[in-house]
Design a protein around this motif. Structure first.
Motif, PDB file in Angstrom:
ATOM      1  N   ALA A 190      10.455   9.290   3.478  1.00 25.22           N
ATOM      2  CA  ALA A 190       9.176   8.655   3.155  1.00 25.22           C
ATOM      3  C   ALA A 190       8.058   9.357   3.912  1.00 25.22           C
ATOM      4  CB  ALA A 190       9.235   7.178   3.532  1.00 25.22           C
ATOM      5  N   THR A 191       7.360  10.252   3.243  1.00 23.87           N
ATOM      6  CA  THR A 191       6.312  11.035   3.905  1.00 23.87           C
ATOM      7  C   THR A 191       4.978  10.994   3.168  1.00 23.87           C
ATOM      8  OG1 THR A 191       7.031  13.016   2.712  1.00 23.87           O
ATOM      9  CG2 THR A 191       7.989  12.642   4.905  1.00 23.87           C
ATOM     10  N   ASP A 192       4.903  10.317   2.015  1.00 29.18           N
ATOM     11  CA  ASP A 192       3.675  10.315   1.222  1.00 29.18           C
ATOM     12  C   ASP A 192       2.631   9.363   1.792  1.00 29.18           C
ATOM     13  OD1 ASP A 192       4.869  12.042  -0.532  1.00 29.18           O
ATOM     14  OD2 ASP A 192       5.169  10.567  -2.138  1.00 29.18           O
ATOM     15  N   VAL A 216       7.827   2.448  -7.451  1.00 27.70           N
ATOM     16  CA  VAL A 216       8.433   3.779  -7.353  1.00 27.70           C
ATOM     17  C   VAL A 216       7.648   4.640  -6.356  1.00 27.70           C
ATOM     18  CG1 VAL A 216       9.036   5.873  -8.619  1.00 27.70           C
ATOM     19  CG2 VAL A 216       9.321   3.635  -9.703  1.00 27.70           C
ATOM     20  N   ALA A 217       6.325   4.570  -6.429  1.00 27.06           N
ATOM     21  CA  ALA A 217       5.498   5.348  -5.503  1.00 27.06           C
ATOM     22  C   ALA A 217       5.779   4.963  -4.051  1.00 27.06           C
ATOM     23  CB  ALA A 217       4.023   5.140  -5.823  1.00 27.06           C
ATOM     24  N   LEU A 218       6.062   3.703  -3.821  1.00 29.07           N
ATOM     25  CA  LEU A 218       6.286   3.238  -2.446  1.00 29.07           C
ATOM     26  C   LEU A 218       7.615   3.714  -1.882  1.00 29.07           C
ATOM     27  CD1 LEU A 218       4.918  -0.422  -2.664  1.00 29.07           C
ATOM     28  CD2 LEU A 218       3.860   1.537  -1.519  1.00 29.07           C
ATOM     29  N   ARG A 249       8.631   6.627  -1.582  1.00 26.83           N
ATOM     30  CA  ARG A 249       8.408   7.826  -0.764  1.00 26.83           C
ATOM     31  C   ARG A 249       7.193   7.683   0.133  1.00 26.83           C
ATOM     32  NH1 ARG A 249       9.087  13.429  -3.975  1.00 26.83           N
ATOM     33  NH2 ARG A 249       8.377  14.038  -1.901  1.00 26.83           N
ATOM     34  N   ALA A 250       6.706   6.460   0.312  1.00 31.03           N
ATOM     35  CA  ALA A 250       5.457   6.248   1.038  1.00 31.03           C
ATOM     36  C   ALA A 250       5.676   6.083   2.538  1.00 31.03           C
ATOM     37  CB  ALA A 250       4.736   5.027   0.490  1.00 31.03           C
ATOM     38  N   GLU A 251       5.014   6.935   3.290  1.00 30.16           N
ATOM     39  CA  GLU A 251       4.924   6.741   4.739  1.00 30.16           C
ATOM     40  C   GLU A 251       3.948   5.603   5.036  1.00 30.16           C
ATOM     41  OE1 GLU A 251       3.322   9.294   8.635  1.00 30.16           O
ATOM     42  OE2 GLU A 251       3.052  10.054   6.598  1.00 30.16           O
ATOM     43  N   GLY A 252       2.909   5.495   4.192  1.00 31.93           N
ATOM     44  CA  GLY A 252       1.925   4.431   4.337  1.00 31.93           C
ATOM     45  C   GLY A 252       1.058   4.355   3.101  1.00 31.93           C
ATOM     46  N   LEU A 253       0.381   3.229   2.947  1.00 24.12           N
ATOM     47  CA  LEU A 253      -0.493   3.016   1.793  1.00 24.12           C
ATOM     48  C   LEU A 253      -1.915   2.799   2.264  1.00 24.12           C
ATOM     49  CD1 LEU A 253      -0.051   1.373  -1.514  1.00 24.12           C
ATOM     50  CD2 LEU A 253      -1.739   0.253  -0.054  1.00 24.12           C
ATOM     51  N   VAL A 254      -2.869   3.342   1.506  1.00 16.52           N
ATOM     52  CA  VAL A 254      -4.296   3.193   1.784  1.00 16.52           C
ATOM     53  C   VAL A 254      -4.960   2.554   0.579  1.00 16.52           C
ATOM     54  CG1 VAL A 254      -6.463   4.386   2.266  1.00 16.52           C
ATOM     55  CG2 VAL A 254      -4.340   5.199   3.307  1.00 16.52           C
ATOM     56  N   LEU A 305       3.455  -3.940   2.048  1.00 22.05           N
ATOM     57  CA  LEU A 305       3.925  -4.649   3.240  1.00 22.05           C
ATOM     58  C   LEU A 305       5.255  -5.335   2.989  1.00 22.05           C
ATOM     59  CD1 LEU A 305       0.574  -6.257   4.445  1.00 22.05           C
ATOM     60  CD2 LEU A 305       1.720  -4.244   5.397  1.00 22.05           C
ATOM     61  N   ALA A 306       5.427  -5.880   1.786  1.00 22.17           N
ATOM     62  CA  ALA A 306       6.693  -6.537   1.454  1.00 22.17           C
ATOM     63  C   ALA A 306       7.843  -5.550   1.426  1.00 22.17           C
ATOM     64  CB  ALA A 306       6.573  -7.238   0.099  1.00 22.17           C
ATOM     65  N   ALA A 307       7.541  -4.284   1.142  1.00 21.00           N
ATOM     66  CA  ALA A 307       8.564  -3.236   1.121  1.00 21.00           C
ATOM     67  C   ALA A 307       8.737  -2.583   2.486  1.00 21.00           C
ATOM     68  CB  ALA A 307       8.205  -2.185   0.076  1.00 21.00           C
ATOM     69  N   GLY A 308       8.007  -3.073   3.485  1.00 21.06           N
ATOM     70  CA  GLY A 308       8.107  -2.490   4.823  1.00 21.06           C
ATOM     71  C   GLY A 308       7.245  -1.270   5.025  1.00 21.06           C
ATOM     72  N   VAL A 309       6.318  -1.009   4.113  1.00 20.80           N
ATOM     73  CA  VAL A 309       5.440   0.165   4.202  1.00 20.80           C
ATOM     74  C   VAL A 309       4.138  -0.240   4.887  1.00 20.80           C
ATOM     75  CG1 VAL A 309       4.169   1.911   2.903  1.00 20.80           C
ATOM     76  CG2 VAL A 309       6.419   1.150   2.104  1.00 20.80           C
ATOM     77  N   PRO A 310       3.745   0.403   5.979  1.00 22.46           N
ATOM     78  CA  PRO A 310       2.496   0.037   6.659  1.00 22.46           C
ATOM     79  C   PRO A 310       1.271   0.431   5.845  1.00 22.46           C
ATOM     80  CG  PRO A 310       3.452   1.982   7.672  1.00 22.46           C
ATOM     81  CD  PRO A 310       4.452   1.499   6.654  1.00 22.46           C
ATOM     82  N   VAL A 311       0.127  -0.126   6.204  1.00 22.57           N
ATOM     83  CA  VAL A 311      -1.075  -0.063   5.368  1.00 22.57           C
ATOM     84  C   VAL A 311      -2.303   0.232   6.210  1.00 22.57           C
ATOM     85  CG1 VAL A 311      -2.636  -1.533   3.991  1.00 22.57           C
ATOM     86  CG2 VAL A 311      -0.154  -1.599   3.576  1.00 22.57           C
ATOM     87  N   ILE A 312      -3.286   0.869   5.596  1.00 19.01           N
ATOM     88  CA  ILE A 312      -4.658   0.879   6.098  1.00 19.01           C
ATOM     89  C   ILE A 312      -5.543   0.316   4.997  1.00 19.01           C
ATOM     90  CG2 ILE A 312      -6.648   2.266   6.790  1.00 19.01           C
ATOM     91  CD1 ILE A 312      -4.744   4.264   8.036  1.00 19.01           C
ATOM     92  N   ALA A 313      -6.250  -0.780   5.307  1.00 23.34           N
ATOM     93  CA  ALA A 313      -7.269  -1.323   4.405  1.00 23.34           C
ATOM     94  C   ALA A 313      -8.593  -0.702   4.826  1.00 23.34           C
ATOM     95  CB  ALA A 313      -7.306  -2.840   4.496  1.00 23.34           C
ATOM     96  N   LEU A 314      -9.088   0.197   4.038  1.00 21.84           N
ATOM     97  CA  LEU A 314     -10.232   1.041   4.411  1.00 21.84           C
ATOM     98  C   LEU A 314     -11.502   0.199   4.565  1.00 21.84           C
ATOM     99  CD1 LEU A 314     -10.813   4.076   4.828  1.00 21.84           C
ATOM    100  CD2 LEU A 314     -11.452   4.186   2.408  1.00 21.84           C
ATOM    101  N   ASP A 315     -12.121   0.268   5.742  1.00 20.13           N
ATOM    102  CA  ASP A 315     -13.348  -0.504   5.989  1.00 20.13           C
ATOM    103  C   ASP A 315     -14.570   0.400   6.137  1.00 20.13           C
ATOM    104  OD1 ASP A 315     -13.011   0.654   8.466  1.00 20.13           O
ATOM    105  OD2 ASP A 315     -12.767  -1.217   9.571  1.00 20.13           O
ATOM    106  N   THR A 316     -14.483   1.603   5.595  1.00 22.39           N
ATOM    107  CA  THR A 316     -15.577   2.567   5.698  1.00 22.39           C
ATOM    108  C   THR A 316     -16.887   2.016   5.151  1.00 22.39           C
ATOM    109  OG1 THR A 316     -14.045   4.428   5.550  1.00 22.39           O
ATOM    110  CG2 THR A 316     -16.335   4.870   4.959  1.00 22.39           C
ATOM    111  N   PHE A 317     -16.826   1.165   4.153  1.00 21.97           N
ATOM    112  CA  PHE A 317     -18.029   0.641   3.502  1.00 21.97           C
ATOM    113  C   PHE A 317     -18.322  -0.795   3.915  1.00 21.97           C
ATOM    114  CE2 PHE A 317     -15.544   3.429   0.670  1.00 21.97           C
ATOM    115  CZ  PHE A 317     -16.323   4.563   0.790  1.00 21.97           C
TER     116      PHE A 317
END
Length: 469
Positions: free
Chosen positions: A218-220, A295-297, A299-304, A315-327
């Protein structure tokens, strides 16, 4: 109930097809079916396959038909319950057809993902439903408060968000709570809320188990795009730039831009500046994907994302997340739900791939309650029993305030070119400027979109998102 209940979902757009099919796939022992109605938002065959991935729905359980065929199909098959899965105007239009049936089924409405803030239109358009399904304790509280403010009393059911169904949800429930509930003990709210230390420990275990079993590695970095958030082109271009920088910072790891539609396909919301058009050039390791999110998750290292429900799925699949707060963090970005979650992060953190898991104290209120608390299907069964006994009070669709012309406008606005009636064409030409004026006045009346102390809004959304394409 001894006999198998027949439950039919009626949908058009991609997110609603996915939600309704996933919702019904979690109910055992029913005869299920999915009707896909032709509107300008209807999923393509490819989008349908993506939306139904993992739901177990077969071709025999899916029927495509026109709006004018819906009432006849329902009259012939006589379902016990229908799940109306579409944008508000679609739900009301189909609801009017259901009202004309001699044998009216129980009508269930719902929303296909995170629904904070609770929006007035979402509740107003579903006020005729016998039950509205929501997916968190926080959502139920927000919609109950909204209903009190606007005088709409609709029963609210709690379901586990279908895409968040995993062992993580059950791991988040302390065994003592599950056992005590099974014994019928009455628990206070403080007793039913899972212990934060238990949540943290069990999330860690789930993530470690996932890391051991995933193949390939999982590196994506997966970016979950949204059609309406953010809405401004320069903001969407800024996200594209962040993703390019993330790809350049790690040339051996992919950045996957997960898209919902190809050229010529529709989505639930109108996308004016597609991400596929915002990359003047891109590194070889930045790729576009139309595969199912599940399916995308893999290979996911994390989701944005900014505020996509894909964050909960990850998160339910154990994949960590960044919720972008740039705006920023505000209701119009639909990301106030992440306040206190520990998931909010900057573009620089995306480039550095500093993904994170949520604070355990946030989870119970927000989508990760134990599945044993999700009583929506029990609510439906009780409603069906009441209907069979003749004690279920009717909840008809309200009549249009402006009579036949209003009804024709409503039909035309939902069905678009598939409605070829003269009345529809006239109503659209006359009614569209009037509706724009009404919406503009309502937006100016109050400003709950900028409030920080509530989880609901009273005015139309700041940005117009026409049903027509």
């Amino acid at each position: 109930m001894s006999a198998r209940l027949r439950v039919v979902a009626i949908a058009d757009a991609d997110s609603f097809v996915k939600w309704s099919a996933s919702l019904l796939s979690g109910v055992d022992g029913i005869r299920r079916h999915l009707l896909i109605v032709s509107t300008p938002l209807t999923v393509s065959r490819e989008q349908e396959r993506t939306a139904l991935a993992g739901t177990g729905f077969t071709d025999a359980e899916v029927t495509r038909l026109s709006f004018d065929e819906v009432r006849g199909w329902l009259a012939g098959h006589q379902p016990d319950a229908v799940v109306l899965a579409g944008r508000g105007a679609f739900v009301r239009l189909i609801g009017g057809q259901i009202d004309r049936l001699e044998r009216r089924p129980v009508v269930v409405g719902g929303l296909p993902g995170m629904s904070i803030p609770a929006q007035r239109g979402a509740l107003e358009y579903r006020r005729h439903c016998d039950l509205v399904v929501l997916h968190s304790h926080r959502e139920r509280r927000a919609f109950a408060e909204l209903g009190t403010r606007i005088g709409v009393d609709v029963p609210l059911g709690l379901a586990t968000l279908p895409y968040a169904r995993s062992s993580l949800v059950e791991r988040a429930a302390p065994a003592s709570f599950v056992e005590r509930e099974a014994r019928g003990e009455t628990l206070s709210r403080s007793q039913t809320r899972p212990d934060s230390r238990v949540l943290a420990q069990r999330m860690t275990v789930r993530t470690e188990e996932r890391a051991e079993t995933l193949r390939p590695p999982a590196t994506d970095l997966v970016f979950a795009s949204q059609a309406m958030v953010p809405v401004e082109r320069h903001e969407r271009a800024a996200i594209a730039e962040i993703l390019v920088r993330a790809a350049e910072a790690n040339p051996r790891r992919r950045v996957v831009v997960k898209l919902r539609s190809r050229r010529g396909e529709a989505e639930t919301h109108l996308e004016r500046d597609a991400y596929a058009d915002l990359f003047a050039s891109r590194p070889a390791n930045l790729v576009f994907s139309y595969q199912p999110m599940v399916v995308a998750l893999e290979r996911a290292e994390g989701l944005v994302t900014v505020s996509s429900t894909a964050a909960i799925e990850a998160l339910a699949a154990g994949v960590p997340v960044i919720a972008l707060d740039t705006f920023g963090v505000r209701k119009s970005l639909l990301n106030t739900v992440f306040i206190g979650s520990g998931l909010l992060g900057s573009g620089e953190e995306v480039v550095r791939r500093q993904f994170r898991h949520p604070h355990p104290g946030w989870m119970w209120e927000n989508y990760f309650h134990p599945a044993s608390e999700s009583g929506w299907w029990s609510d439906v069964e009780k409603l069906i029993a009441q209907r069979r006994a003749g004690t279920l009070a009717p909840r008809p669709v309200p009549q249009p305030r402006a009579g036949a012309l209003h009804a024709a406008w409503h039909r035309k606005s939902v069905l678009g070119s598939t409605d070829r009636s003269l009345a529809g064409a006239v109503a659209l030409a006359v009614g569209t400027p009037l509706v724009r004026g009404i919406l503009s006045r309502r937006r100016a009346a109050t400003d709950t979109w900028s409030e920080t102390g509530t989880d609901y809004t009273l005015e139309p959304a700041p940005h117009v998102d026409s049903l027509r394409r």
